[in-house]
Write a protein that holds these residues in place. Structure first.
Motif, PDB file in Angstrom:
ATOM      1  N   GLU A  56       0.701  -1.097  -0.138  1.00 44.18           N
ATOM      2  CA  GLU A  56       0.038   0.006  -0.020  1.00 44.18           C
ATOM      3  C   GLU A  56       0.869   1.232  -0.091  1.00 44.18           C
ATOM      4  O   GLU A  56       1.526   1.561   1.055  1.00 44.18           O
ATOM      5  CB  GLU A  56      -0.943  -0.042   1.317  1.00 44.18           C
ATOM      6  CG  GLU A  56      -2.005  -1.039   1.128  1.00 44.18           C
ATOM      7  CD  GLU A  56      -2.910  -1.083   2.434  1.00 44.18           C
ATOM      8  OE1 GLU A  56      -2.771  -0.170   3.020  1.00 44.18           O
ATOM      9  OE2 GLU A  56      -3.659  -2.043   2.459  1.00 44.18           O
ATOM     10  N   LEU A  57       1.070   1.811  -1.281  1.00 44.28           N
ATOM     11  CA  LEU A  57       2.291   2.761  -1.313  1.00 44.28           C
ATOM     12  C   LEU A  57       1.621   4.147  -0.473  1.00 44.28           C
ATOM     13  O   LEU A  57       2.645   4.681   0.087  1.00 44.28           O
ATOM     14  CB  LEU A  57       2.471   3.081  -2.915  1.00 44.28           C
ATOM     15  CG  LEU A  57       2.425   1.934  -3.674  1.00 44.28           C
ATOM     16  CD1 LEU A  57       2.880   2.305  -5.068  1.00 44.28           C
ATOM     17  CD2 LEU A  57       3.937   1.223  -3.153  1.00 44.28           C
ATOM     18  N   LYS A  58       0.496   4.534  -0.639  1.00 44.19           N
ATOM     19  CA  LYS A  58       0.192   5.757  -0.012  1.00 44.19           C
ATOM     20  C   LYS A  58       0.118   5.549   1.517  1.00 44.19           C
ATOM     21  O   LYS A  58       0.497   6.364   2.294  1.00 44.19           O
ATOM     22  CB  LYS A  58      -1.217   6.051  -0.377  1.00 44.19           C
ATOM     23  CG  LYS A  58      -1.517   6.392  -1.696  1.00 44.19           C
ATOM     24  CD  LYS A  58      -3.067   6.822  -2.036  1.00 44.19           C
ATOM     25  CE  LYS A  58      -2.854   7.366  -3.508  1.00 44.19           C
ATOM     26  NZ  LYS A  58      -4.473   7.803  -3.846  1.00 44.19           N
ATOM     27  N   GLY A  59      -0.200   4.322   2.118  1.00 45.43           N
ATOM     28  CA  GLY A  59      -0.219   3.973   3.432  1.00 45.43           C
ATOM     29  C   GLY A  59       1.226   4.232   3.954  1.00 45.43           C
ATOM     30  O   GLY A  59       1.458   4.656   5.218  1.00 45.43           O
ATOM     31  N   MET A  60       2.168   3.335   2.867  1.00 44.82           N
ATOM     32  CA  MET A  60       3.569   3.600   3.522  1.00 44.82           C
ATOM     33  C   MET A  60       4.346   5.053   3.429  1.00 44.82           C
ATOM     34  O   MET A  60       4.981   5.443   4.476  1.00 44.82           O
ATOM     35  CB  MET A  60       4.257   2.855   2.430  1.00 44.82           C
ATOM     36  CG  MET A  60       4.175   1.273   2.676  1.00 44.82           C
ATOM     37  SD  MET A  60       5.019   0.418   1.316  1.00 44.82           S
ATOM     38  CE  MET A  60       6.683   0.927   1.514  1.00 44.82           C
ATOM     39  N   ASP A  61       3.859   5.720   2.538  1.00 47.07           N
ATOM     40  CA  ASP A  61       4.217   7.306   2.424  1.00 47.07           C
ATOM     41  C   ASP A  61       3.787   8.000   3.599  1.00 47.07           C
ATOM     42  O   ASP A  61       4.535   8.586   4.463  1.00 47.07           O
ATOM     43  CB  ASP A  61       3.634   7.977   1.112  1.00 47.07           C
ATOM     44  CG  ASP A  61       4.433   9.010   0.655  1.00 47.07           C
ATOM     45  OD1 ASP A  61       5.504   9.517   1.653  1.00 47.07           O
ATOM     46  OD2 ASP A  61       4.242   9.911  -0.073  1.00 47.07           O
ATOM     47  N   GLN A  62       2.485   7.708   4.099  1.00 51.25           N
ATOM     48  CA  GLN A  62       1.828   8.417   5.169  1.00 51.25           C
ATOM     49  C   GLN A  62       2.861   7.927   6.589  1.00 51.25           C
ATOM     50  O   GLN A  62       3.062   8.735   7.444  1.00 51.25           O
ATOM     51  CB  GLN A  62       0.373   8.263   5.442  1.00 51.25           C
ATOM     52  CG  GLN A  62      -0.255   8.853   4.337  1.00 51.25           C
ATOM     53  CD  GLN A  62      -1.664   8.676   4.545  1.00 51.25           C
ATOM     54  OE1 GLN A  62      -2.374   7.833   5.336  1.00 51.25           O
ATOM     55  NE2 GLN A  62      -2.586   9.133   3.587  1.00 51.25           N
ATOM     56  N   ASP A  63       2.956   6.558   6.525  1.00 48.56           N
ATOM     57  CA  ASP A  63       3.666   6.214   7.963  1.00 48.56           C
ATOM     58  C   ASP A  63       5.097   6.654   7.863  1.00 48.56           C
ATOM     59  O   ASP A  63       5.471   6.926   9.024  1.00 48.56           O
ATOM     60  CB  ASP A  63       3.837   4.767   7.705  1.00 48.56           C
ATOM     61  CG  ASP A  63       2.323   3.921   7.771  1.00 48.56           C
ATOM     62  OD1 ASP A  63       1.381   4.719   8.532  1.00 48.56           O
ATOM     63  OD2 ASP A  63       1.919   2.751   7.467  1.00 48.56           O
ATOM     64  N   PHE A  64       5.684   6.751   6.709  1.00 50.89           N
ATOM     65  CA  PHE A  64       7.204   7.087   6.759  1.00 50.89           C
ATOM     66  C   PHE A  64       7.072   8.679   6.986  1.00 50.89           C
ATOM     67  O   PHE A  64       8.116   9.066   7.848  1.00 50.89           O
ATOM     68  CB  PHE A  64       7.618   7.056   5.097  1.00 50.89           C
ATOM     69  CG  PHE A  64       9.132   7.203   5.301  1.00 50.89           C
ATOM     70  CD1 PHE A  64      10.127   6.492   5.567  1.00 50.89           C
ATOM     71  CD2 PHE A  64       9.673   8.464   4.808  1.00 50.89           C
ATOM     72  CE1 PHE A  64      11.566   6.946   5.734  1.00 50.89           C
ATOM     73  CE2 PHE A  64      10.980   9.028   4.981  1.00 50.89           C
ATOM     74  CZ  PHE A  64      11.961   8.027   5.304  1.00 50.89           C
ATOM     75  N   ALA A  65       6.236   9.239   6.544  1.00 48.72           N
ATOM     76  CA  ALA A  65       6.163  10.735   7.088  1.00 48.72           C
ATOM     77  C   ALA A  65       5.923  11.084   8.406  1.00 48.72           C
ATOM     78  O   ALA A  65       6.192  12.309   8.918  1.00 48.72           O
ATOM     79  CB  ALA A  65       5.215  11.288   6.114  1.00 48.72           C
ATOM     80  N   GLN A  66       5.161  10.236   9.003  1.00 47.76           N
ATOM     81  CA  GLN A  66       4.746  10.234  10.586  1.00 47.76           C
ATOM     82  C   GLN A  66       5.831  10.002  11.252  1.00 47.76           C
ATOM     83  O   GLN A  66       6.117  10.582  12.503  1.00 47.76           O
ATOM     84  CB  GLN A  66       3.727   9.547  10.854  1.00 47.76           C
ATOM     85  CG  GLN A  66       2.183  10.122  10.118  1.00 47.76           C
ATOM     86  CD  GLN A  66       0.984   9.081  10.363  1.00 47.76           C
ATOM     87  OE1 GLN A  66       1.133   8.185  11.119  1.00 47.76           O
ATOM     88  NE2 GLN A  66      -0.090   9.641  10.092  1.00 47.76           N
ATOM     89  N   THR A  67       6.485   8.834  11.042  1.00 49.98           N
ATOM     90  CA  THR A  67       7.583   8.444  11.814  1.00 49.98           C
ATOM     91  C   THR A  67       8.920   8.837  11.464  1.00 49.98           C
ATOM     92  O   THR A  67       9.844   8.794  12.352  1.00 49.98           O
ATOM     93  CB  THR A  67       7.666   6.891  11.607  1.00 49.98           C
ATOM     94  OG1 THR A  67       8.003   6.713  10.465  1.00 49.98           O
ATOM     95  CG2 THR A  67       6.249   6.229  12.187  1.00 49.98           C
ATOM     96  N   ALA A  68       9.330   9.633  10.257  1.00 46.84           N
ATOM     97  CA  ALA A  68      10.667  10.230  10.034  1.00 46.84           C
ATOM     98  C   ALA A  68      10.734  11.274  11.003  1.00 46.84           C
ATOM     99  O   ALA A  68      10.103  12.215  11.232  1.00 46.84           O
ATOM    100  CB  ALA A  68      10.459  10.342   8.454  1.00 46.84           C
ATOM    101  N   THR A  69      12.017  11.489  11.154  1.00 42.71           N
ATOM    102  CA  THR A  69      12.578  12.631  11.975  1.00 42.71           C
ATOM    103  C   THR A  69      13.643  13.209  11.137  1.00 42.71           C
ATOM    104  O   THR A  69      14.353  12.470  10.561  1.00 42.71           O
ATOM    105  CB  THR A  69      12.865  12.097  13.396  1.00 42.71           C
ATOM    106  OG1 THR A  69      14.131  11.376  13.157  1.00 42.71           O
ATOM    107  CG2 THR A  69      11.756  11.610  14.116  1.00 42.71           C
TER     108      THR A  69
END
Length: 409
Positions: free
Chosen positions: A70-83
């Motif tokens: 799920e590309l969109k879900g991965m993109d959102q998860d990475f944006a939330q967890t990335a610092t």
């Protein structure tokens, strides 16, 4: 520093090709703590564990099957967890391997991986299509050059399995009418109140439960000088519904004569001196309440400006050129039918009738029918005489020619 969306996109590509990625040389081996971050932000952790199990001789399980990402879900998860710190570590990792950013590092590794030209490019195009959107189909019926975001998706052909939009609107009106009918019929409570039948008062049941909430009409008092007008289309949406109109008489605002005259001058073309009312409308906002609030503030500003004693506008004349008085033609008073005029006309008619009778007795009265008949008769006689003369002329010429022939013989 690498952007979150770009890193997530490239991480998704890397995770999809994870089983075929070649291991890095020992010099460029990724540290363990950084690999932990990458596995947390991608779906390659499960595949990495399954590949390790295969190398150790373990049994093949369900993990061998390709997983849907799920590309969109991965993109959102990475944006939330990335610092910022984690992204900075990824850039440092890329620099240790000879690249400026982690984007360049992942891109180069994926290009070296077999299958990049077909499968991974298709995946990258799919990611870009999700971000940018599909290109509009210029051959579509719905394409509009002025609107770049036109939805050109072709709809399915109408299979005669639905009604028209006009019929749907009619159904909505019927539903709304039935809704209010049910409220009027079944809304509790039904309250008894005194009524009047044949001059006697006795309790009767109201005709509708809504009548309980009815309020008697109270005429406006001296303080209610504004008259509002709204427009409604009975449930139908229309651009004219937002329009609100306010009317008021400057003389009802309890101002001094000087202030009232100044208010009329400030109103300008919105003041009608014939009706002595100021009429202002507004439809600039989307809702009626907003337009009404704007008009309320405008009326307050007019009153405040009229009460300002700095300039009373006494030297400025009241301009009334915007209202042209058109005088309508009226029936003259002299031509109106009165009793004297009626008696006069009757006497004139009687005198004309007596004069006609006297002319008829003396033979002076002209009979129109007789005159026409005599004219037609005279015309007929003249035509017959002309025809007789025309027949006599050829006969005379023929007799003269025969005498000459006899003389020659």
């Amino acid at each position: 520093m690498a952007s979150a969306s770009t890193v997530a996109r490239l991480s998704a590509l890397a995770s999809r090709r994870a089983p075929r990625v070649r291991r890095l040389p020992p010099v460029r081996r990724i540290p363990r703590q950084v690999l932990t971050v990458q596995r947390a932000l991608s779906t390659s952790a499960v595949r990495w564990a399954e590949e390790k199990t295969k190398r150790e001789g373990g049994e093949e399980g369900e993990g061998d099957l390709p997983q849907q990402l799920e590309l969109k879900g991965m993109d959102q998860d990475f944006a939330q967890t990335a610092t910022p710190q984690g992204l900075r570590q990824l850039d440092e990792l890329a620099k240790t391997n000879g690249y400026d950013t982690i984007d360049e590092f992942l891109t180069s590794k994926l290009k070296e991986t077999p299958g990049w030209a077909s499968e991974d490019r298709a995946m990258e195009e799919e990611l870009l299509r999700d971000d940018i959107g599909e290109k509009p189909n210029k051959s579509s019926f719905w394409f509009d050059e002025d609107d770049p975001e036109t939805n050109t998706e072709e709809h399915d052909e109408f299979d005669e399995d639905d009604i028209t939009s006009m019929a749907h609107g009619k159904l909505d009106q019927v539903r709304e009418m039935r809704h209010y009918t049910r409220l009027a019929a079944w809304a509790p409570p039904q309250k008894k109140r005194p009524g009047r039948v044949l001059g006697k008062r006795h309790p009767i049941l109201t005709s509708s439960p809504v009548a309980e909430f009815a309020k008697p009409f109270v005429p406006p008092n001296e303080n209610e000088v504004l008259r509002w007008r709204y427009t409604t289309y009975m449930g139908e949406s229309h651009p004219a519904e937002r329009k609100v109109v306010v009317q008021f008489a400057p003389d009802d605002l309890k101002l001094t004569p000087v202030q009232t005259a100044k208010l009329k001058k400030l109103a300008g073309a919105r003041y009608n001196h014939k009706t002595e009312l100021v009429k202002i409308s507004c439809e600039s906002y989307e809702h009626q309440a907003q337009n009404k609030l704007y008009l309320t503030g405008l009326v307050d500003d007019l009153i405040a400006a009229a009460k300002d004693p700095k300039d009373t506008f006494e030297d400025v004349p009241l301009d009334l050129r915007h209202h042209r008085l058109v005088e309508k033609p009226r029936f003259p008073k002299e031509w109106r039918m009165t009793k004297e005029r009626r008696l006069q006309l009757e006497e004139q008619r009687k005198a004309a009738a007596i004069a006609d009778i006297e002319r008829a007795e003396n033979g002076l009265l002209v009979d129109g029918k007789q005159a026409i008949d005599s004219y037609l008769m005279q015309k007929l006689i003249e035509d017959q005489e002309k025809q007789r003369d025309a027949e006599m002329v050829p006969a005379a010429k023929a007799g003269k020619g025969a005498g000459q022939v006899r003389a020659r013989r």
